[in-house]
Each structure stands twice: as C-alpha cells, then as structure tokens.
Motif scaffolding. Structure first.
Motif, PDB file in Angstrom:
ATOM      1  N   LYS A 105       0.844  -1.190   0.000  1.00  0.00           N
ATOM      2  CA  LYS A 105       0.000   0.000   0.000  1.00  0.00           C
ATOM      3  C   LYS A 105       0.880   1.241   0.000  1.00  0.00           C
ATOM      4  CE  LYS A 105      -3.528  -2.002   3.015  1.00  0.00           C
ATOM      5  NZ  LYS A 105      -4.095  -1.946   4.368  1.00  0.00           N
ATOM      6  N   ILE A 106       0.392   2.282  -0.644  1.00  0.00           N
ATOM      7  CA  ILE A 106       1.064   3.580  -0.622  1.00  0.00           C
ATOM      8  C   ILE A 106       0.029   4.593  -0.155  1.00  0.00           C
ATOM      9  CG2 ILE A 106       2.304   5.311  -1.969  1.00  0.00           C
ATOM     10  CD1 ILE A 106       2.958   3.072  -3.995  1.00  0.00           C
ATOM     11  N   ASP A 107       0.207   5.133   1.047  1.00  0.00           N
ATOM     12  CA  ASP A 107      -0.763   6.068   1.607  1.00  0.00           C
ATOM     13  C   ASP A 107      -0.296   7.510   1.443  1.00  0.00           C
ATOM     14  OD1 ASP A 107      -1.985   3.694   2.492  1.00  0.00           O
ATOM     15  OD2 ASP A 107      -2.785   4.715   4.252  1.00  0.00           O
ATOM     16  N   PHE A 108      -1.211   8.350   0.991  1.00  0.00           N
ATOM     17  CA  PHE A 108      -0.931   9.773   0.768  1.00  0.00           C
ATOM     18  C   PHE A 108      -1.620  10.570   1.871  1.00  0.00           C
ATOM     19  CE2 PHE A 108      -0.690   7.584  -3.230  1.00  0.00           C
ATOM     20  CZ  PHE A 108       0.512   8.040  -3.747  1.00  0.00           C
ATOM     21  N   THR A 109      -0.855  11.416   2.531  1.00  0.00           N
ATOM     22  CA  THR A 109      -1.367  12.159   3.673  1.00  0.00           C
ATOM     23  C   THR A 109      -1.049  13.641   3.526  1.00  0.00           C
ATOM     24  OG1 THR A 109       0.671  11.993   4.979  1.00  0.00           O
ATOM     25  CG2 THR A 109      -0.878  10.149   5.135  1.00  0.00           C
ATOM     26  N   VAL A 110      -1.808  14.464   4.234  1.00  0.00           N
ATOM     27  CA  VAL A 110      -1.512  15.896   4.309  1.00  0.00           C
ATOM     28  C   VAL A 110      -1.577  16.294   5.776  1.00  0.00           C
ATOM     29  CG1 VAL A 110      -2.211  18.222   3.637  1.00  0.00           C
ATOM     30  CG2 VAL A 110      -2.471  16.355   2.015  1.00  0.00           C
ATOM     31  N   THR A 111      -0.586  17.045   6.207  1.00  0.00           N
ATOM     32  CA  THR A 111      -0.561  17.530   7.584  1.00  0.00           C
ATOM     33  C   THR A 111      -0.347  19.035   7.591  1.00  0.00           C
ATOM     34  OG1 THR A 111       1.820  17.118   7.726  1.00  0.00           O
ATOM     35  CG2 THR A 111       0.367  15.376   8.528  1.00  0.00           C
ATOM     36  N   ARG A 118       0.502  27.303  15.888  1.00  0.00           N
ATOM     37  CA  ARG A 118      -0.197  28.295  15.063  1.00  0.00           C
ATOM     38  C   ARG A 118      -1.716  28.236  15.231  1.00  0.00           C
ATOM     39  NH1 ARG A 118       3.063  27.904   9.267  1.00  0.00           N
ATOM     40  NH2 ARG A 118       5.167  27.974  10.114  1.00  0.00           N
ATOM     41  N   ARG A 119      -2.189  27.306  16.073  1.00  0.00           N
ATOM     42  CA  ARG A 119      -3.630  27.125  16.317  1.00  0.00           C
ATOM     43  C   ARG A 119      -4.398  26.952  15.001  1.00  0.00           C
ATOM     44  NH1 ARG A 119      -2.710  31.228  20.357  1.00  0.00           N
ATOM     45  NH2 ARG A 119      -2.869  30.338  22.445  1.00  0.00           N
ATOM     46  N   GLN A 120      -3.933  25.995  14.217  1.00  0.00           N
ATOM     47  CA  GLN A 120      -4.556  25.738  12.925  1.00  0.00           C
ATOM     48  C   GLN A 120      -5.063  24.305  12.858  1.00  0.00           C
ATOM     49  OE1 GLN A 120      -1.228  26.718  10.406  1.00  0.00           O
ATOM     50  NE2 GLN A 120      -1.700  28.891  10.411  1.00  0.00           N
ATOM     51  N   ASN A 121      -6.105  24.084  12.038  1.00  0.00           N
ATOM     52  CA  ASN A 121      -6.627  22.734  11.843  1.00  0.00           C
ATOM     53  C   ASN A 121      -7.325  22.646  10.490  1.00  0.00           C
ATOM     54  OD1 ASN A 121      -9.470  23.498  12.168  1.00  0.00           O
ATOM     55  ND2 ASN A 121      -8.894  23.861  14.303  1.00  0.00           N
ATOM     56  N   PHE A 122      -7.740  21.438  10.137  1.00  0.00           N
ATOM     57  CA  PHE A 122      -8.340  21.237   8.820  1.00  0.00           C
ATOM     58  C   PHE A 122      -9.740  21.825   8.698  1.00  0.00           C
ATOM     59  CE2 PHE A 122      -4.810  18.450   7.838  1.00  0.00           C
ATOM     60  CZ  PHE A 122      -4.652  18.687   6.479  1.00  0.00           C
ATOM     61  N   GLY A 123     -10.318  22.280   9.830  1.00  0.00           N
ATOM     62  CA  GLY A 123     -11.564  23.025   9.742  1.00  0.00           C
ATOM     63  C   GLY A 123     -11.380  24.354   9.024  1.00  0.00           C
ATOM     64  N   GLN A 124     -10.113  24.803   8.935  1.00  0.00           N
ATOM     65  CA  GLN A 124      -9.794  26.075   8.271  1.00  0.00           C
ATOM     66  C   GLN A 124      -9.272  25.855   6.853  1.00  0.00           C
ATOM     67  OE1 GLN A 124      -7.125  26.666  11.476  1.00  0.00           O
ATOM     68  NE2 GLN A 124      -8.267  28.369  12.347  1.00  0.00           N
ATOM     69  N   VAL A 125      -9.351  24.625   6.386  1.00  0.00           N
ATOM     70  CA  VAL A 125      -8.864  24.285   5.043  1.00  0.00           C
ATOM     71  C   VAL A 125     -10.063  23.918   4.178  1.00  0.00           C
ATOM     72  CG1 VAL A 125      -7.462  22.634   3.722  1.00  0.00           C
ATOM     73  CG2 VAL A 125      -6.661  23.468   5.944  1.00  0.00           C
ATOM     74  N   GLU A 153      -9.024  18.314  13.281  1.00  0.00           N
ATOM     75  CA  GLU A 153      -7.906  17.462  12.844  1.00  0.00           C
ATOM     76  C   GLU A 153      -6.756  18.283  12.282  1.00  0.00           C
ATOM     77  OE1 GLU A 153     -11.687  15.063  12.488  1.00  0.00           O
ATOM     78  OE2 GLU A 153     -11.065  17.077  11.930  1.00  0.00           O
ATOM     79  N   THR A 154      -5.541  17.767  12.490  1.00  0.00           N
ATOM     80  CA  THR A 154      -4.347  18.440  11.974  1.00  0.00           C
ATOM     81  C   THR A 154      -3.601  17.572  10.967  1.00  0.00           C
ATOM     82  OG1 THR A 154      -3.164  17.627  13.921  1.00  0.00           O
ATOM     83  CG2 THR A 154      -4.015  19.891  14.016  1.00  0.00           C
ATOM     84  N   ALA A 155      -4.175  16.416  10.663  1.00  0.00           N
ATOM     85  CA  ALA A 155      -3.585  15.509   9.681  1.00  0.00           C
ATOM     86  C   ALA A 155      -4.722  14.733   9.014  1.00  0.00           C
ATOM     87  CB  ALA A 155      -2.620  14.537  10.358  1.00  0.00           C
ATOM     88  N   VAL A 156      -4.531  14.402   7.748  1.00  0.00           N
ATOM     89  CA  VAL A 156      -5.541  13.635   7.025  1.00  0.00           C
ATOM     90  C   VAL A 156      -4.853  12.564   6.185  1.00  0.00           C
ATOM     91  CG1 VAL A 156      -7.369  13.715   5.278  1.00  0.00           C
ATOM     92  CG2 VAL A 156      -7.122  15.608   6.883  1.00  0.00           C
ATOM     93  N   VAL A 157      -5.333  11.325   6.309  1.00  0.00           N
ATOM     94  CA  VAL A 157      -4.950  10.294   5.341  1.00  0.00           C
ATOM     95  C   VAL A 157      -5.918  10.487   4.181  1.00  0.00           C
ATOM     96  CG1 VAL A 157      -4.721   7.842   4.869  1.00  0.00           C
ATOM     97  CG2 VAL A 157      -4.161   8.715   7.145  1.00  0.00           C
ATOM     98  N   VAL A 158      -5.384  10.973   3.067  1.00  0.00           N
ATOM     99  CA  VAL A 158      -6.227  11.389   1.946  1.00  0.00           C
ATOM    100  C   VAL A 158      -6.696  10.182   1.148  1.00  0.00           C
ATOM    101  CG1 VAL A 158      -6.335  12.831  -0.119  1.00  0.00           C
ATOM    102  CG2 VAL A 158      -4.989  13.585   1.846  1.00  0.00           C
ATOM    103  N   ALA A 159      -5.748   9.339   0.757  1.00  0.00           N
ATOM    104  CA  ALA A 159      -6.077   8.214  -0.128  1.00  0.00           C
ATOM    105  C   ALA A 159      -4.922   7.234  -0.126  1.00  0.00           C
ATOM    106  CB  ALA A 159      -6.324   8.723  -1.546  1.00  0.00           C
ATOM    107  N   GLU A 160      -5.166   6.064  -0.719  1.00  0.00           N
ATOM    108  CA  GLU A 160      -4.068   5.122  -0.866  1.00  0.00           C
ATOM    109  C   GLU A 160      -4.176   4.385  -2.188  1.00  0.00           C
ATOM    110  OE1 GLU A 160      -4.019   2.311   2.394  1.00  0.00           O
ATOM    111  OE2 GLU A 160      -5.646   1.137   1.562  1.00  0.00           O
TER     112      GLU A 160
END
Length: 193
Positions: A105-111, A118-125, A153-160
């Motif tokens: 498997k090859i997993d693609f993630t974004v953090t 910086r008080r940031q999260n994926f609710g702001q993306v 959340e501050t990280a997402v497993v997008v796809a694999e």
C-alpha cells in the motif's frame, strides 16, 4: 474525463488503464482567511506500507525531509510553503512498476506544519483534493475532493494506492487525525524522532 470519487470509494487504476506505470499524484488545498496571523504550511507525505499496514523501515516514509524513496518508485517534488494559487500545491511521482514487492500500500497524507503553535486545523482548510494523472499523457484519471467534514484534525490520510491481484487500485479514504505528522508516523510505524 477524470472519474470523481466519493469518500470510501475504491476503484481500479491499472486494470482500467492498461500499461499505466507512471502516475503523478497532485494534492491541493485552499486555506480560509482568518486572523491567526500565521501562514498555513500544509505538507504532503507518503507512507509505503507492507501487508501489516506499517512501514518496513523509516526509509519508507517520503516527505519534505526525504524526497525520494530508495527504490526510486516514489518521489516528492518538493514542499510548497504557502498553498497559494490554483491547481496542485504539491506533487508526488509514483512509478508503480518500481514499487518493491514488500510494499502493498502507498498512503498519501496531508498535515499542517506546526499546527498546535499556530492554532490551525483542517476546519480552516477548504477545497482539498487529490488527483491521479497519467504522467505519460498528462490525462487526469481520478479525482477525490475531500469536502468540508473536518474540524479539529491536523492531519488527514487522503487516499491510498494498493495492490490487488497484481493490479493497483485507488482508495479514497479522507480520514482525519489529531496530533499532526507525529500521530501519522506513530500510526504507520515510523520512528519520528
């Protein structure tokens, strides 16, 4: 015409595209304007996993600090520090034919880099997506838009990409994690330290 996927959907990649070996994986996003004062720096990272769902070694983690897998099968084309502009923000080349046999498997993630400070999260993306492009032709084959279902959340497993009976398939995951890159590394068995 690219196939647009929903979260949780799985689709054949190589079976429906015979001869496909080299793909370009594009990840993109926009950040909502807010008064936090700090720029967003989102980072794409790739985990090459064995059957166990874990990396075989720390070298199977490809990110801004390790841009190319030793096999040459996965190459990160570099960190985009702002995410400004349209189109892909970060790109990863994958040579499916060169992926070592012990990788299933090859997993693609974004953090979000330095999210807590910086008080940031994926609710702001917003408008986050992943797309798979045939590197030889430039044709977009698949696209998965993540939607807006994240908050803290501050990280997402997008796809694999994963092997299935000698073919490669694509799984639209879209699963959020708290704890940023460190949490992902722990999940996938990387000794981040």
């Amino acid at each position: 015409m690219a196939i647009s996927l929903q979260k949780g959907q799985k689709i054949d990649l190589t079976k429906t595209n015979p001869g496909l070996t080299k793909v370009l994986v594009g990840l993109g996003w926009d950040t909502n304007k807010y008064d936090g004062g700090a720029d967003f720096d989102l980072d794409a990272a790739v985990f090459l996993l064995g059957d166990s769902g874990k990396v075989n070694s720390d070298a199977d983690f490809v990110f801004y600090g390790n841009l190319k897998h030793a096999s040459g099968a996965v190459e990160h084309l570099g960190d985009n520090l702002t995410g400004a502009g349209d189109g892909d923000d970060e790109q990863i080349k994958v040579d499916l034919a060169a992926v070592p046999a012990n990788i299933s498997k090859i997993d693609f993630t974004v953090t979000i880099y330095d999210a807590e400070t910086r008080r940031q999260n994926f609710g702001q993306v917003s408008n986050a997506f992943i797309r798979i492009v045939n590197e030889a032709t430039g044709e977009e084959l698949l696209r998965f838009d993540l939607g807006e279902d994240f908050s803290i959340e501050t990280a997402v497993v997008v796809a694999e990409l994963y092997r299935n009976n000698g073919e490669w398939k694509f799984n639209a995951i879209g699963s959020g994690f708290s704890g940023g890159l460190a949490a992902l590394c722990q999940n996938f068995g990387v000794n981040a330290g």
